[in-house]
Design a protein around this motif. Structure first.
Motif, mmCIF file in Angstrom:
data_model
loop_
_atom_site.group_PDB
_atom_site.id
_atom_site.type_symbol
_atom_site.label_atom_id
_atom_site.label_comp_id
_atom_site.label_asym_id
_atom_site.label_seq_id
_atom_site.Cartn_x
_atom_site.Cartn_y
_atom_site.Cartn_z
ATOM 1 N N ALA A 596 0.825 -1.215 0.000
ATOM 2 C CA ALA A 596 0.000 0.000 0.000
ATOM 3 C C ALA A 596 0.859 1.265 0.000
ATOM 4 O O ALA A 596 0.327 2.377 0.061
ATOM 5 C CB ALA A 596 -0.916 -0.004 1.224
ATOM 6 N N SER A 597 2.178 1.077 -0.079
ATOM 7 C CA SER A 597 3.094 2.221 -0.028
ATOM 8 C C SER A 597 2.988 3.092 -1.272
ATOM 9 O O SER A 597 2.652 2.615 -2.364
ATOM 10 C CB SER A 597 4.537 1.720 0.117
ATOM 11 O OG SER A 597 5.454 2.772 -0.023
ATOM 12 N N LYS A 598 3.251 4.363 -1.091
ATOM 13 C CA LYS A 598 3.253 5.289 -2.225
ATOM 14 C C LYS A 598 4.596 5.280 -2.955
ATOM 15 O O LYS A 598 4.764 5.934 -3.975
ATOM 16 C CB LYS A 598 2.950 6.706 -1.734
ATOM 17 C CG LYS A 598 1.575 6.850 -1.094
ATOM 18 C CD LYS A 598 0.458 6.468 -2.058
ATOM 19 C CE LYS A 598 -0.918 6.645 -1.417
ATOM 20 N NZ LYS A 598 -2.008 6.237 -2.324
ATOM 21 N N ASP A 599 5.535 4.530 -2.408
ATOM 22 C CA ASP A 599 6.853 4.420 -3.031
ATOM 23 C C ASP A 599 6.774 3.364 -4.136
ATOM 24 O O ASP A 599 6.666 2.162 -3.854
ATOM 25 C CB ASP A 599 7.906 4.034 -1.985
ATOM 26 C CG ASP A 599 9.325 4.108 -2.530
ATOM 27 O OD1 ASP A 599 9.527 3.800 -3.713
ATOM 28 O OD2 ASP A 599 10.239 4.475 -1.758
ATOM 29 N N ALA A 600 6.811 3.799 -5.369
ATOM 30 C CA ALA A 600 6.654 2.888 -6.505
ATOM 31 C C ALA A 600 7.733 1.817 -6.535
ATOM 32 O O ALA A 600 7.464 0.651 -6.862
ATOM 33 C CB ALA A 600 6.657 3.682 -7.813
ATOM 34 N N ARG A 601 8.962 2.196 -6.179
ATOM 35 C CA ARG A 601 10.061 1.214 -6.208
ATOM 36 C C ARG A 601 9.858 0.153 -5.134
ATOM 37 O O ARG A 601 10.077 -1.046 -5.377
ATOM 38 C CB ARG A 601 11.402 1.920 -6.009
ATOM 39 C CG ARG A 601 11.817 2.800 -7.172
ATOM 40 C CD ARG A 601 13.195 3.383 -6.934
ATOM 41 N NE ARG A 601 13.214 4.223 -5.732
ATOM 42 C CZ ARG A 601 14.324 4.659 -5.140
ATOM 43 N NH1 ARG A 601 15.506 4.327 -5.642
ATOM 44 N NH2 ARG A 601 14.251 5.425 -4.069
ATOM 45 N N ASP A 639 -4.974 -0.701 -7.315
ATOM 46 C CA ASP A 639 -4.219 0.536 -7.554
ATOM 47 C C ASP A 639 -4.389 0.950 -9.015
ATOM 48 O O ASP A 639 -3.894 0.282 -9.926
ATOM 49 C CB ASP A 639 -2.736 0.309 -7.234
ATOM 50 C CG ASP A 639 -1.938 1.608 -7.233
ATOM 51 O OD1 ASP A 639 -2.461 2.641 -7.725
ATOM 52 O OD2 ASP A 639 -0.800 1.590 -6.721
ATOM 53 N N GLU A 640 -5.109 2.016 -9.243
ATOM 54 C CA GLU A 640 -5.415 2.456 -10.601
ATOM 55 C C GLU A 640 -4.372 3.406 -11.178
ATOM 56 O O GLU A 640 -4.546 3.902 -12.296
ATOM 57 C CB GLU A 640 -6.795 3.142 -10.607
ATOM 58 C CG GLU A 640 -7.924 2.204 -10.214
ATOM 59 C CD GLU A 640 -9.276 2.905 -10.222
ATOM 60 O OE1 GLU A 640 -9.290 4.139 -10.463
ATOM 61 O OE2 GLU A 640 -10.296 2.242 -9.996
ATOM 62 N N ASP A 641 -3.338 3.644 -10.447
ATOM 63 C CA ASP A 641 -2.285 4.541 -10.931
ATOM 64 C C ASP A 641 -1.663 3.970 -12.203
ATOM 65 O O ASP A 641 -1.424 2.760 -12.321
ATOM 66 C CB ASP A 641 -1.212 4.721 -9.853
ATOM 67 C CG ASP A 641 -0.224 5.821 -10.215
ATOM 68 O OD1 ASP A 641 0.683 5.554 -11.021
ATOM 69 O OD2 ASP A 641 -0.368 6.942 -9.688
ATOM 70 N N VAL A 642 -1.398 4.851 -13.169
ATOM 71 C CA VAL A 642 -0.825 4.412 -14.445
ATOM 72 C C VAL A 642 0.509 3.704 -14.236
ATOM 73 O O VAL A 642 0.826 2.706 -14.904
ATOM 74 C CB VAL A 642 -0.646 5.619 -15.394
ATOM 75 C CG1 VAL A 642 0.040 5.181 -16.681
ATOM 76 C CG2 VAL A 642 -1.987 6.273 -15.682
ATOM 77 N N GLY A 643 1.291 4.206 -13.283
ATOM 78 C CA GLY A 643 2.612 3.622 -13.047
ATOM 79 C C GLY A 643 2.550 2.268 -12.397
ATOM 80 O O GLY A 643 3.569 1.571 -12.307
ATOM 81 N N LYS A 645 0.750 -0.266 -13.436
ATOM 82 C CA LYS A 645 0.283 -1.258 -14.402
ATOM 83 C C LYS A 645 1.096 -2.546 -14.314
ATOM 84 O O LYS A 645 0.547 -3.654 -14.281
ATOM 85 C CB LYS A 645 0.365 -0.680 -15.813
ATOM 86 C CG LYS A 645 -0.046 -1.663 -16.900
ATOM 87 C CD LYS A 645 0.118 -1.043 -18.284
ATOM 88 C CE LYS A 645 -0.228 -2.065 -19.367
ATOM 89 N NZ LYS A 645 -0.042 -1.506 -20.727
ATOM 90 N N SER A 646 2.413 -2.410 -14.272
ATOM 91 C CA SER A 646 3.287 -3.588 -14.211
ATOM 92 C C SER A 646 3.037 -4.369 -12.935
ATOM 93 O O SER A 646 3.008 -5.611 -12.948
ATOM 94 C CB SER A 646 4.751 -3.155 -14.293
ATOM 95 O OG SER A 646 5.613 -4.256 -14.151
ATOM 96 N N ALA A 647 2.842 -3.651 -11.813
ATOM 97 C CA ALA A 647 2.586 -4.326 -10.536
ATOM 98 C C ALA A 647 1.267 -5.084 -10.591
ATOM 99 O O ALA A 647 1.154 -6.211 -10.064
ATOM 100 C CB ALA A 647 2.571 -3.301 -9.396
ATOM 101 N N ARG A 648 0.233 -4.507 -11.237
ATOM 102 C CA ARG A 648 -1.063 -5.191 -11.348
ATOM 103 C C ARG A 648 -0.935 -6.486 -12.158
ATOM 104 O O ARG A 648 -1.527 -7.521 -11.812
ATOM 105 C CB ARG A 648 -2.088 -4.257 -11.997
ATOM 106 C CG ARG A 648 -2.507 -3.089 -11.105
ATOM 107 C CD ARG A 648 -3.764 -2.414 -11.644
ATOM 108 N NE ARG A 648 -3.555 -1.839 -12.979
ATOM 109 C CZ ARG A 648 -3.148 -0.600 -13.206
ATOM 110 N NH1 ARG A 648 -2.885 0.208 -12.174
ATOM 111 N NH2 ARG A 648 -3.005 -0.143 -14.443
ATOM 112 N N GLU A 649 -0.166 -6.427 -13.215
ATOM 113 C CA GLU A 649 0.031 -7.620 -14.038
ATOM 114 C C GLU A 649 0.775 -8.711 -13.264
ATOM 115 O O GLU A 649 0.463 -9.903 -13.380
ATOM 116 C CB GLU A 649 0.787 -7.245 -15.311
ATOM 117 C CG GLU A 649 -0.028 -6.357 -16.246
ATOM 118 C CD GLU A 649 0.765 -5.936 -17.475
ATOM 119 O OE1 GLU A 649 1.990 -6.181 -17.500
ATOM 120 O OE2 GLU A 649 0.155 -5.368 -18.410
ATOM 121 N N GLU A 650 1.761 -8.278 -12.449
ATOM 122 C CA GLU A 650 2.485 -9.245 -11.624
ATOM 123 C C GLU A 650 1.545 -9.878 -10.612
ATOM 124 O O GLU A 650 1.645 -11.082 -10.297
ATOM 125 C CB GLU A 650 3.653 -8.551 -10.899
ATOM 126 C CG GLU A 650 4.834 -8.216 -11.787
ATOM 127 C CD GLU A 650 5.548 -9.463 -12.269
ATOM 128 O OE1 GLU A 650 5.621 -10.451 -11.508
ATOM 129 O OE2 GLU A 650 6.028 -9.468 -13.415
#
Length: 714
Positions: A596-601, A639-643, A645-650
């Motif tokens: 749930a972190s806002k840190d994308a990395r 998480d609907e954030d565009v960035g 997307k890769s995490a959602r697929e994983e």
């Protein structure tokens, strides 16, 4: 003496005071790239330094040089040892000052000669160095009246200016009077030096003139000392010292000459450079001879005092570029300085000698050459253990500078008492603690030394380093300690370091604390290195998990999501670790929080960790029952954030992997919100293969829901 105090890159040699480390030298103190394989962690580490080793060495050298010069004031040690009650005498035992024994006949003869004409029979070399020419001496004698008359003129001009208020006129007269006073003083100085050389030429000594010379030189006015240099005092004394060395009848004058030279060289650097250019090499040769006489016992009159004077002059010369180069090339001078350190002549002289050698080692080439000199390192190590506090501090700075010689690291560390000396310095107060840390930082760049340091007396150096780091009041020192630990960490030391009591928890706390961002970052890099090197079934792995992972994931007040995710992904890359991590208390709550972190990395890292768990046959049956784990997957899917997307697929991949186990489907299908989160994600998936995988997963989960309803589960 001043100390040389630097941070440089973890893989660069540190030089006192980063002298290049001093060593930066606080000089000299005023200085390391390791051969570790390049990795993202290593490159991150390399960028943590602020300066180059050579820059640090120079910075510390300058700082320590300033401190050295600042000690040449009213409290000068030589001045204290050579006051009006203890001036060198001719050894008769009846005199304690220059003026107690006066050869009146010689004095009168010399004065008459100067007042009338310069005797043509005196040695031409002596006369040429008294002043630029005989004519100039005569001109000065004609132009100036005696000092008393000049003083009267000054007093009269000042009084008249006070009465009339004519300040400009008074200033002009004062300037004129000042020039006259300087000319008069220069005449007196030349007269005294000429008289001393005249006496030397005749093989006799003049106590009266030495007494007058001492009165002229005994002050702390740099400008006046500059005038003395211009008047040829240093040149005259140099030639006088040559005569004293050649004529045994003048041997007792050596102490007076050396002390007078030490006084006059308290001039400005510019004047010192000019004097060295004229007489430097000759003086170095003379001083070398005098020191040998002091050590072999042939100089009977105050040899200890003479040694202190000469060493202090060497210290003045060590601040001059050309002089330092000449001294560095002279093995005899280096050998004599080592003798001074080893002798019981004077702690002051030993401290000065250590500082000189350290300053001479300001360049890598000279540093390596000097450090290889027989007995030098042994002598400095001895002083760093048994000397007084000032000597220990200076010796520790010198060790820091010399430890920057990478080719000499193993030999350096194998010196008797070297590691013990460094351990004691780490536990001491003051600058020596930082010097010791930087010395270890240099030495641990060599593989054999890493093991020596870690295993020394069952890890007592590690204990000392931890104590320094936990003190936490000095950012630079804490940073250097963590650099030492990082240098020490290798395949041969990782296990013993991980098992060392308190080390990993200390690093974990430092990685969470934001008191010193640089230290925090470096501690995190070191922990990631441990994560890479400590794996199951290593005996240290369980200890690593309990002391590091638990410390990080249970700390609610201070969080470092990115660090924790990077450590977990490092551990998850080794399949054998997964079966141990899955039982780590609080792990899945931490995974859910980072998801749930806002840190994308951090989020991307934790998704990779989750997929590792979901793909491993020994853990996928367990994690499906972990509510926190499934909740983390739902969070990512929503998480609907565009960035993201890769995490959602994983997340789709890992849910599909878990659903491949029959027993997991029922659990997943009945987890509130999972299917609801997957449906909208499936609709927007562009990759045909992944979309098909998601549809199949949903289909199997829906079938499990129907089955469970029939069984009355829902």
């Amino acid at each position: 003496m001043g100390n040389s105090q630097s941070i440089d890159e973890s893989d660069t040699e540190y030089e006192v005071v980063r002298i290049k480390k001093k060593v930066e030298f606080q000089k000299p103190h005023q200085s390391h790239l390791s051969s570790e394989a390049s990795s993202s962690e290593n490159s991150e580490m390399s960028s943590s330094g602020d300066e180059t080793d050579e820059e640090i060495f120079e910075e510390k050298s300058k700082s320590r040089s300033k401190r050295f010069m600042s000690t040449r004031g009213n409290n000068d040690e030589i001045r204290d040892d050579f006051d009006s009650d203890s001036m060198p005498s001719n050894g008769t035992g009846s005199s304690n000052s220059f003026g107690d024994t006066i050869d009146e006949t010689i004095d009168e003869t010399i004065d008459e000669t100067i007042d009338e004409t310069i005797d043509e029979t005196i040695d031409e070399t002596v006369l040429s160095d008294v002043d630029e020419s005989v004519d100039e001496v005569d001109e000065i004698l004609e132009e100036n009246s005696d000092a008393e008359e000049t003083r009267d003129d000054y007093d009269e001009a000042t009084e008249r200016a006070t009465i009339t208020g004519d300040d400009d006129d008074a200033t002009e007269r004062t300037t004129t009077t000042s020039k006259k006073t300087q000319k008069t003083r220069r005449k007196r100085l030349q007269k005294i030096v000429y008289a001393l050389n005249y006496a030397a030429a005749s093989g006799k000594s003049s106590e009266t003139k030495y007494d007058e010379l001492y009165c002229e030189l005994n002050h702390n006015n740099e400008a006046e000392h500059d005038l003395e240099i211009k008047a040829g005092v240093a040149t005259g004394l140099s030639h006088l010292l040559r005569s004293a060395l050649q004529m045994s009848c003048l041997e007792d004058d050596i102490s007076k000459i050396c002390y007078s030279l030490e006084l006059v060289y308290r001039c400005s650097k510019k004047s010192r450079v000019e004097s060295y250019e004229a007489n430097g090499l000759e003086l170095l040769s003379h001083f070398e001879q005098v020191l040998r006489k002091c050590f072999d016992g042939t100089l009977r009159n105050m040899p200890d005092f003479v040694v202190k004077c000469i060493v202090k002059i060497f210290a003045y010369f060590a601040l001059l570029k050309r002089a330092k180069a000449n001294m560095t090339k002279n093995q005899n001078i280096i050998d004599l300085l080592v003798q001074v350190i080893d002798s019981d002549i004077s702690p002051i002289a030993s401290i000065d000698a250590i500082w000189i050698l350290s300053t001479m080692a300001s360049k890598s080439v000279s540093r390596e050459k000097i450090s290889m000199h027989p007995g030098l390192l042994d002598s400095i190590i001895k002083c760093s253990i048994k000397g007084n506090s000032v000597m220990k501090n200076e010796a520790s700075a010198a060790l820091m500078n010399f430890s920057a010689v990478k080719s000499n690291h193993e030999k350096f560390a194998n010196k008797p008492n070297c590691l013990e000396a460094l351990r004691k310095h780490l536990l001491s107060e003051g600058d020596s603690r930082g010097h010791a840390a930087n010395t270890l930082r240099n030495l641990t760049l060599s593989e054999p030394v890493k093991v020596q340091v870690i295993n020394y007396k069952n890890g007592c150096i590690l204990d000392a380093l931890m104590k320094v780091a936990l003190n936490g009041s000095d950012m630079t020192l804490s940073f250097t300690v963590v650099q030492v630990l990082k240098n020490c960490l290798c395949n041969g030391t990782a296990q013993s370091m991980a098992r060392h009591v308190g080390l990993l928890p200390m690093l974990s706390k430092m990685a969470l604390s934001n008191k010193f961002p640089q230290v925090q970052s470096l501690a995190g890099i070191l922990l990631k290195e441990f994560s890479r090197k400590i794996n199951h079934p290593s005996p240290s792995h369980s200890f690593f998990i309990s002391s590091v992972v638990n410390t990080l994931i249970k700390n609610k007040k201070q969080k470092n999501d990115l660090l924790v995710s990077e450590m977990l992904i490092q551990q998850a890359r080794t399949p054998a670790n997964l079966s141990k991590l899955v039982h780590c208390e609080g792990l899945f709550d931490t995974i859910a929080a980072i998801a749930a972190s806002k840190d994308a990395r951090a989020q991307a890292n934790i998704v990779c960790v989750m997929r590792k768990f979901a793909s491993d046959s020994s853990t996928k049956k367990i994690i499906a029952h972990q509510t926190s784990f499934v909740r983390a997957a739902i969070t990512i899917l929503q998480d609907e954030d565009v960035g993201a997307k890769s995490a959602r697929e994983e997340a789709i991949y890992l849910i599909s992997s878990l659903a491949s186990v029959d027993k997991n489907r029922k659990i997943l299908a009945n987890h509130k919100g999972l299917v609801e989160a997957m449906v909208p994600c499936t609709r927007v998936i562009e990759d045909t293969k992944l979309r098909g995988l998601a549809v199949n997963c949903l289909s199997s989960l829906m079938q499990s829901m129907v089955s469970t309803k029939k069984l009355g589960i829902l």
